[in-house]
Design a protein around this motif. Structure first.
Motif, PDB file in Angstrom:
ATOM      1  N   VAL A   1      38.713  40.295  50.776  1.00  0.00           N
ATOM      2  CA  VAL A   1      39.228  39.237  49.898  1.00  0.00           C
ATOM      3  C   VAL A   1      38.330  39.069  48.676  1.00  0.00           C
ATOM      4  CG1 VAL A   1      39.653  36.755  49.709  1.00  0.00           C
ATOM      5  CG2 VAL A   1      40.443  38.007  51.718  1.00  0.00           C
ATOM      6  N   ILE A   2      37.020  38.969  48.897  1.00  0.00           N
ATOM      7  CA  ILE A   2      36.101  38.684  47.793  1.00  0.00           C
ATOM      8  C   ILE A   2      35.991  39.859  46.831  1.00  0.00           C
ATOM      9  CG2 ILE A   2      33.683  38.227  47.222  1.00  0.00           C
ATOM     10  CD1 ILE A   2      33.472  36.539  49.707  1.00  0.00           C
ATOM     11  N   GLN A   3      35.796  41.067  47.364  1.00  0.00           N
ATOM     12  CA  GLN A   3      35.562  42.220  46.509  1.00  0.00           C
ATOM     13  C   GLN A   3      36.816  42.739  45.831  1.00  0.00           C
ATOM     14  OE1 GLN A   3      33.378  45.527  48.062  1.00  0.00           O
ATOM     15  NE2 GLN A   3      31.824  44.265  49.020  1.00  0.00           N
ATOM     16  N   GLN A   4      37.943  42.741  46.542  1.00  0.00           N
ATOM     17  CA  GLN A   4      39.125  43.419  46.028  1.00  0.00           C
ATOM     18  C   GLN A   4      40.251  42.460  45.636  1.00  0.00           C
ATOM     19  OE1 GLN A   4      38.755  46.574  45.469  1.00  0.00           O
ATOM     20  NE2 GLN A   4      36.833  46.752  46.603  1.00  0.00           N
ATOM     21  N   ALA A   5      40.689  41.652  46.575  1.00  0.00           N
ATOM     22  CA  ALA A   5      41.885  40.848  46.338  1.00  0.00           C
ATOM     23  C   ALA A   5      41.667  39.745  45.318  1.00  0.00           C
ATOM     24  CB  ALA A   5      42.372  40.246  47.657  1.00  0.00           C
ATOM     25  N   SER A   6      40.539  39.039  45.424  1.00  0.00           N
ATOM     26  CA  SER A   6      40.333  37.860  44.588  1.00  0.00           C
ATOM     27  C   SER A   6      40.342  38.160  43.083  1.00  0.00           C
ATOM     28  CB  SER A   6      39.033  37.165  44.984  1.00  0.00           C
ATOM     29  OG  SER A   6      38.795  36.049  44.164  1.00  0.00           O
ATOM     30  N   PRO A   7      39.521  39.104  42.572  1.00  0.00           N
ATOM     31  CA  PRO A   7      39.564  39.361  41.127  1.00  0.00           C
ATOM     32  C   PRO A   7      40.900  39.910  40.645  1.00  0.00           C
ATOM     33  CG  PRO A   7      38.134  40.936  42.235  1.00  0.00           C
ATOM     34  CD  PRO A   7      38.472  39.889  43.235  1.00  0.00           C
ATOM     35  N   ILE A   8      41.555  40.724  41.491  1.00  0.00           N
ATOM     36  CA  ILE A   8      42.855  41.268  41.103  1.00  0.00           C
ATOM     37  C   ILE A   8      43.897  40.160  41.011  1.00  0.00           C
ATOM     38  CG2 ILE A   8      44.797  42.639  41.953  1.00  0.00           C
ATOM     39  CD1 ILE A   8      42.830  44.391  40.667  1.00  0.00           C
ATOM     40  N   VAL A   9      43.982  39.323  42.051  1.00  0.00           N
ATOM     41  CA  VAL A   9      44.963  38.242  42.051  1.00  0.00           C
ATOM     42  C   VAL A   9      44.718  37.296  40.880  1.00  0.00           C
ATOM     43  CG1 VAL A   9      45.702  36.180  43.310  1.00  0.00           C
ATOM     44  CG2 VAL A   9      45.407  38.337  44.516  1.00  0.00           C
ATOM     45  N   THR A  10      43.460  36.942  40.663  1.00  0.00           N
ATOM     46  CA  THR A  10      43.129  36.009  39.580  1.00  0.00           C
ATOM     47  C   THR A  10      43.599  36.533  38.234  1.00  0.00           C
ATOM     48  OG1 THR A  10      41.179  35.224  40.786  1.00  0.00           O
ATOM     49  CG2 THR A  10      41.248  34.801  38.424  1.00  0.00           C
ATOM     50  N   THR A  11      43.265  37.781  37.940  1.00  0.00           N
ATOM     51  CA  THR A  11      43.580  38.308  36.614  1.00  0.00           C
ATOM     52  C   THR A  11      45.055  38.634  36.462  1.00  0.00           C
ATOM     53  OG1 THR A  11      41.391  39.339  36.753  1.00  0.00           O
ATOM     54  CG2 THR A  11      42.728  39.869  34.840  1.00  0.00           C
TER      55      THR A  11
ATOM     56  N   GLY B   1      36.273  32.348  41.536  1.00  0.00           N
ATOM     57  CA  GLY B   1      35.552  31.627  42.581  1.00  0.00           C
ATOM     58  C   GLY B   1      36.481  30.768  43.415  1.00  0.00           C
ATOM     59  N   ILE B   2      37.414  30.088  42.758  1.00  0.00           N
ATOM     60  CA  ILE B   2      38.365  29.248  43.491  1.00  0.00           C
ATOM     61  C   ILE B   2      39.255  30.097  44.385  1.00  0.00           C
ATOM     62  CG2 ILE B   2      40.301  27.651  43.227  1.00  0.00           C
ATOM     63  CD1 ILE B   2      39.051  26.703  40.622  1.00  0.00           C
ATOM     64  N   VAL B   3      39.752  31.203  43.852  1.00  0.00           N
ATOM     65  CA  VAL B   3      40.634  32.072  44.631  1.00  0.00           C
ATOM     66  C   VAL B   3      39.897  32.665  45.820  1.00  0.00           C
ATOM     67  CG1 VAL B   3      41.950  34.230  44.547  1.00  0.00           C
ATOM     68  CG2 VAL B   3      42.140  32.584  42.685  1.00  0.00           C
ATOM     69  N   SER B   4      38.630  33.009  45.635  1.00  0.00           N
ATOM     70  CA  SER B   4      37.843  33.556  46.745  1.00  0.00           C
ATOM     71  C   SER B   4      37.733  32.547  47.879  1.00  0.00           C
ATOM     72  CB  SER B   4      36.441  33.944  46.254  1.00  0.00           C
ATOM     73  OG  SER B   4      36.492  34.981  45.304  1.00  0.00           O
ATOM     74  N   VAL B   5      37.408  31.296  47.533  1.00  0.00           N
ATOM     75  CA  VAL B   5      37.270  30.251  48.553  1.00  0.00           C
ATOM     76  C   VAL B   5      38.597  30.007  49.258  1.00  0.00           C
ATOM     77  CG1 VAL B   5      36.773  27.812  48.922  1.00  0.00           C
ATOM     78  CG2 VAL B   5      35.333  29.152  47.386  1.00  0.00           C
ATOM     79  N   VAL B   6      39.672  29.888  48.486  1.00  0.00           N
ATOM     80  CA  VAL B   6      40.987  29.624  49.080  1.00  0.00           C
ATOM     81  C   VAL B   6      41.436  30.801  49.945  1.00  0.00           C
ATOM     82  CG1 VAL B   6      43.417  29.208  48.575  1.00  0.00           C
ATOM     83  CG2 VAL B   6      41.658  28.064  47.229  1.00  0.00           C
ATOM     84  N   GLY B   7      41.221  32.036  49.458  1.00  0.00           N
ATOM     85  CA  GLY B   7      41.617  33.209  50.224  1.00  0.00           C
ATOM     86  C   GLY B   7      40.859  33.337  51.525  1.00  0.00           C
ATOM     87  N   VAL B   8      39.543  33.100  51.485  1.00  0.00           N
ATOM     88  CA  VAL B   8      38.736  33.166  52.708  1.00  0.00           C
ATOM     89  C   VAL B   8      39.148  32.063  53.677  1.00  0.00           C
ATOM     90  CG1 VAL B   8      36.401  32.880  53.624  1.00  0.00           C
ATOM     91  CG2 VAL B   8      36.789  34.302  51.600  1.00  0.00           C
ATOM     92  N   ALA B   9      39.375  30.862  53.158  1.00  0.00           N
ATOM     93  CA  ALA B   9      39.792  29.759  54.027  1.00  0.00           C
ATOM     94  C   ALA B   9      41.146  30.049  54.671  1.00  0.00           C
ATOM     95  CB  ALA B   9      39.862  28.460  53.221  1.00  0.00           C
ATOM     96  N   GLY B  10      42.066  30.616  53.886  1.00  0.00           N
ATOM     97  CA  GLY B  10      43.367  30.974  54.449  1.00  0.00           C
ATOM     98  C   GLY B  10      43.240  32.036  55.529  1.00  0.00           C
TER      99      GLY B  10
ATOM    100  N   PRO C   1      48.416  33.404  50.950  1.00  0.00           N
ATOM    101  CA  PRO C   1      49.058  34.512  51.682  1.00  0.00           C
ATOM    102  C   PRO C   1      48.301  35.822  51.570  1.00  0.00           C
ATOM    103  CG  PRO C   1      50.322  33.944  49.723  1.00  0.00           C
ATOM    104  CD  PRO C   1      49.305  32.870  49.906  1.00  0.00           C
ATOM    105  N   PHE C   2      47.619  36.049  50.446  1.00  0.00           N
ATOM    106  CA  PHE C   2      46.823  37.262  50.307  1.00  0.00           C
ATOM    107  C   PHE C   2      45.732  37.302  51.374  1.00  0.00           C
ATOM    108  CE2 PHE C   2      48.422  39.072  46.394  1.00  0.00           C
ATOM    109  CZ  PHE C   2      47.917  40.360  46.416  1.00  0.00           C
ATOM    110  N   GLY C   3      44.966  36.227  51.474  1.00  0.00           N
ATOM    111  CA  GLY C   3      43.916  36.169  52.479  1.00  0.00           C
ATOM    112  C   GLY C   3      44.467  36.248  53.885  1.00  0.00           C
TER     113      GLY C   3
END
Length: 264
Positions: A94-104, A159-168, A64-66
């Motif tokens: 997604v890669i620069q901002q959302a992914s590291p924030i969501v992951t952590t 890395g996983i969140v980045s791929v899933v977010g971009v795909a979404g 949903p984030f992506g």
């Protein structure tokens, strides 16, 4: 008025003391990372635990984030006639901002709270004091493996969140906004660059360190018995969230000032 000023001064002094203690523990953790013996078994167990409780929630939240980022940017770019840049803007966000924030955030909420509760229960049972009496460093024995496990889990899950977010984002852009798959990918490859991925992984590494460090610090300093352990667990999650957003802002500003945009 005097009483209010005294209370405010006391709160400021207390906050500075807490920050100083957290900073001191951080230095101890960094120093003890290079000391032997390294607690490899503890590290592997903690890493597996953090990864196992975080991977599915992080992946599900990334979708949903992506999608939200892509849909919002797609709506804005269509209004100004810049639909061709939707892919690049969405993927970079997604890669620069959302992914590291969501992951952590997931790691801090799932793994960090467990670390804090574990160390807090050990502290109130006086296991930490017993280790100090026996000459065993609690930082080297317990804190360092947990912080390193949090860092490694954060980097890998990012890395996983980045791929899933971009795909979404790609899926919802193509399906719901009638975007062109080729244009989405072409704009991304035209404007994205490798440092964008590196800064995302650097953020994840730093955020993982902060999540593990704050959880360990609060777990080593509970007050009031079992109720105090519950209180420090809540505090560790809130403090981690605040630190993540502040540090994310600082890193983003520095990165955007140092690394020029592709094609600039």
């Amino acid at each position: 008025m005097t009483t209010l000023m005294d209370k405010s001064r006391s709160a400021v002094v207390s906050a500075l003391n807490e920050f100083g203690s957290l900073f001191s523990l951080g230095l101890d953790v960094v120093v003890n990372m290079f000391r032997r013996p390294f607690q490899a078994r503890e590290f592997i167990q903690q890493f597996w635990f953090i990864a196992s409780v975080s991977i599915l929630p992080a992946a599900f939240v990334a979708i949903p984030f992506g999608a939200v980022i892509t849909l919002q940017l797609g709506s804005l770019t269509s209004q100004i006639g810049a639909e061709s840049f939707n892919g690049a803007a969405s993927v970079l966000a997604v890669i620069q901002q959302a992914s590291p924030i969501v992951t952590t955030l997931i790691i801090a909420g799932a793994g960090g709270s467990a670390i804090c509760a574990d160390l807090g229960s050990r502290t109130i049972r006086e296991e930490i004091d017993a280790m100090k009496v026996l000459g065993v460093s609690p930082v080297q024995r317990l804190v360092v493996p947990r912080v390193l496990a949090s860092m490694l889990a954060s980097v890998l899950l990012n890395g996983i969140v980045s791929v899933v977010g971009v795909a979404g984002g790609y899926f919802f852009n193509v399906i719901m906004q009638d975007g062109t798959p080729g244009a989405f990918l072409a704009s991304f490859s035209a404007l994205a660059q490798l440092p964008d991925l590196w800064v995302s992984e650097l953020k994840a590494l730093i955020f993982g360190f902060l999540a593990g460090l704050v959880a360990a610090y609060r777990g080593l300093n509970p007050k009031g018995g079992p109720k105090g352990v519950g209180d420090v667990v809540n505090q560790s999650v809130v403090i981690t969230f605040l630190l993540l957003f502040f540090v994310n802002f600082v890193i983003s500003v520095i990165y955007l000032q140092i690394v020029p945009a592709k094609g600039a």
